[in-house]
Design an enzyme around this catalytic site. Structure first.
Site, short mmCIF file in Angstrom:
data_model
loop_
_atom_site.label_atom_id
_atom_site.label_comp_id
_atom_site.label_asym_id
_atom_site.label_seq_id
_atom_site.Cartn_x
_atom_site.Cartn_y
_atom_site.Cartn_z
N CYS A 81 0.83 -1.20 0.00
CA CYS A 81 0.00 0.00 0.00
C CYS A 81 0.87 1.26 0.00
O CYS A 81 1.83 1.36 0.78
CB CYS A 81 -0.92 0.01 1.22
SG CYS A 81 -1.98 1.46 1.33
N CYS A 87 -0.85 5.89 7.17
CA CYS A 87 -2.18 5.46 7.60
C CYS A 87 -2.08 4.65 8.88
O CYS A 87 -1.07 3.95 9.11
CB CYS A 87 -2.82 4.63 6.49
SG CYS A 87 -4.41 3.90 6.92
N CYS A 90 -3.22 -1.57 8.93
CA CYS A 90 -2.33 -2.54 8.24
C CYS A 90 -0.85 -2.32 8.60
O CYS A 90 0.00 -2.26 7.71
CB CYS A 90 -2.53 -2.46 6.73
SG CYS A 90 -4.22 -2.72 6.20
N CYS A 183 -7.38 1.95 -1.10
CA CYS A 183 -7.31 1.12 0.09
C CYS A 183 -7.46 -0.34 -0.33
O CYS A 183 -8.36 -0.68 -1.10
CB CYS A 183 -8.39 1.50 1.10
SG CYS A 183 -8.39 0.44 2.56
N TYR A 339 -23.61 -11.99 24.70
CA TYR A 339 -23.12 -10.94 23.80
C TYR A 339 -23.46 -11.35 22.36
O TYR A 339 -22.62 -11.31 21.46
CB TYR A 339 -21.62 -10.72 23.96
CG TYR A 339 -21.17 -10.56 25.39
CD1 TYR A 339 -21.18 -9.31 26.02
CD2 TYR A 339 -20.74 -11.66 26.13
CE1 TYR A 339 -20.77 -9.17 27.35
CE2 TYR A 339 -20.33 -11.52 27.45
CZ TYR A 339 -20.35 -10.28 28.06
OH TYR A 339 -19.95 -10.16 29.37
N GLU A 360 -28.04 -9.77 24.90
CA GLU A 360 -27.29 -8.67 24.30
C GLU A 360 -27.73 -7.35 24.93
O GLU A 360 -28.91 -7.16 25.23
CB GLU A 360 -27.52 -8.64 22.79
CG GLU A 360 -27.05 -7.41 22.06
CD GLU A 360 -25.56 -7.16 22.19
OE1 GLU A 360 -25.18 -6.00 22.44
OE2 GLU A 360 -24.78 -8.13 22.05
N ASP A 409 -19.03 -14.35 23.55
CA ASP A 409 -18.19 -13.61 22.59
C ASP A 409 -18.22 -12.14 22.99
O ASP A 409 -18.84 -11.30 22.32
CB ASP A 409 -18.73 -13.81 21.18
CG ASP A 409 -17.84 -13.20 20.10
OD1 ASP A 409 -16.75 -12.71 20.45
OD2 ASP A 409 -18.26 -13.18 18.93
N CYS A 436 -11.67 -11.51 20.84
CA CYS A 436 -10.84 -10.72 19.92
C CYS A 436 -9.68 -10.09 20.67
O CYS A 436 -8.93 -9.29 20.09
CB CYS A 436 -11.68 -9.64 19.23
SG CYS A 436 -12.45 -8.47 20.37
#
Length: 478
Positions: A81, A87, A90, A183, A339, A360, A409, A436
């Site tokens: 990129c 930026c 990434c 992008c 969640y 949720e 999650d 995550c």
């Protein structure tokens, strides 16, 4: 002065020259240890030999930036990129993908053992992302009337640069936006739509927003593409966010629709709040349907402007298959999906269970989850809105049934300690924990350790060229 600052001050200048970068650590930074001092360095790769300049001192470590490269690491490759390094996204483009996966696997193992301090089974190799470029189904761009200039542009006094930009944030700066020509994260026509809107706004003297002064009108642009849907392939959503009503909005949207007739959902929202969140605001569906659809194994999932859906569609399918495999759901099982968001996991596993109860906090997401069950003819799901730590009471389980399996999650912050304590009290036979953020997952695993032991672990790469990694853990009652 902190201990780390004192130690840094006593390091001779020559000690910061020709330093070999030793390892990759959390948050995508690299590590150097000099005379017992921990130094975190950005923009380098393990094996690089560089000169360093200390840029910041914390209590227990310092941060540094490279000032000169003497030798590049064999782990490097050329970033694809043109905006790499400026930026904020990434940040691992300069590192070979096989090395990225290795460091993500190491991150999971280190955090589960160092933070969680729990016994672990053998961890299989991380599952790579099906795609390394153009893998996202959603991107958000920001308008700015004071676009960020690089050092080279500032020093170039022979050229004038356009300051009305539509692009991404620079690293660590909410108010500095760089203009983006191309992008590599989302497939076309994402770039084409963004550039058309930017150029149209410039040509028609529309006011680009200013995040610091809270002036202007054009604020934010969201583009969503349906990538996993066979029947919905090519479905495309555009959402324009403006500060205030203005006569220019509708002509702009008309021009966008005329240029890109393949847009199936064209929307706008007015937001003059201090932040860009709009879940509490009305979204106006200007043209087309108010949603697009993703698909998994024949199940359709409606994705509206406010809906949460994993941004890597193909990667999400891999993630959910792993969670389902870990769960080993039986036809008589009552499953809690904590969640649940828009009920993607709940509906994905419902076929194999007696009942799935999704919980949720966001009421709009619960409404989406119910719609997703309805359009797929799924009748054994229930969805409840409320704060997780207040929901899992004895009355709740008495009403919905005691769970045989819990899938959780949570967001990056992990589970509230009250939720963990309630899980300990429930003594559900099996827990599948999707995360995550392996660091907060590890913290929660330590809290669950008195009642549960970890029997399976599987890291999954959902975000190539970043340090982010998903991890799935199966816990079984001791």
């Amino acid at each position: 002065m902190s201990k780390a600052a004192k130690a840094a001050k006593n390091i001779p200048a020559e000690a910061l020259q020709r330093v070999e970068i030793q390892d990759m650590v959390a948050e995508g930074k690299c590590l150097v240890k000099l005379n017992g001092l921990v130094i975190f360095v950005s923009g380098v790769a393990p094996g690089d030999i560089v000169d360093l300049r200390i840029s910041r001192a914390q209590k227990r470590f310092v941060e540094a930036v490279p000032t000169h490269f003497h030798q590049y690491s064999s782990l490097r490759e050329t970033p694809f990129c043109q905006h790499f390094g400026v930026c904020g996204g990434c940040k691992w483009q300069h590192i070979r993908y096989d090395a990225q996966l290795r460091y993500k696997q190491q991150q999971v193992e280190d955090q589960l053992t160092r933070i969680g301090k729990v016994a672990l089974p053998e961890i299989p190799q991380i599952l790579p992302s099906p795609s390394r470029q153009y893998y996202r189904n959603k991107l958000e761009y920001t308008f700015s009337d004071n676009g960020w200039l690089t050092t080279e542009q500032i020093n170039n006094d022979t050229q004038t640069y356009e300051r009305n930009v539509l692009g991404f944030h620079t690293p660590g700066r909410f108010d500095k936006i760089i203009d983006v020509e191309h992008c590599w994260l989302q497939p076309e026509p994402s770039n084409e739509i963004r550039l058309f809107i930017r150029d149209y706004a410039r040509a028609h003297d529309l006011r680009f927003g200013n995040m610091v002064k809270q002036v202007g009108n054009l604020r934010n642009l969201i583009i969503r593409t349906a990538q996993s849907s066979t029947q919905g392939s090519g479905q495309l959503m555009v959402l324009l966010q403006c500060y205030l009503p203005h006569p220019s909005i509708e002509p702009l949207l008309d021009a966008v629709q005329a240029k890109f007739p393949q847009i199936t959902s064209l929307n706008y929202v007015l937001n003059n709040k201090g932040n860009e969140t709009f879940h509490d605001l009305e979204v106006v569906n200007y043209r087309g349907l108010p949603y697009i659809e993703e698909e998994m194994e024949g199940l359709r999932f409606r994705v509206g402007p406010k809906s949460f859906y994993q941004t890597n569609s193909a990667g999400a399918y891999n993630l959910y298959k792993i969670a389902r495999d870990f769960a080993q759901i039986q036809p008589t099982d009552v499953v809690y999906d904590l969640y649940t968001g828009a009920g993607t996991i709940a509906n994905f596993v419902a076929r194999g269970a007696a009942k799935v109860v999704g919980v949720e906090y966001v009421e709009q997401a619960v409404a989406d989850a119910r719609v997703n069950s309805e359009i797929n003819g799924i009748t054994n799901t229930e969805f409840v809105a409320g704060d997780m730590k207040d929901m899992l009471t004895e009355d709740f389980t008495a009403h919905h049934g005691r769970p045989d399996l819990i899938i959780t999650d949570p967001p990056r912050a992990g589970m509230h300690e009250d939720v963990v304590q309630r899980l300990l009290a429930l003594r559900c036979p099996r827990l599948v924990y999707i995360s995550c953020n392996p660091a907060t997952q590890a913290r929660d695993l330590e809290l669950l350790d008195p009642a549960y032991h970890v029997t399976r672990v599987q890291p999954v790469d959902m975000f190539p060229h970043t340090h982010h990694v998903e991890n799935v853990v199966l816990l079984e009652l001791r």
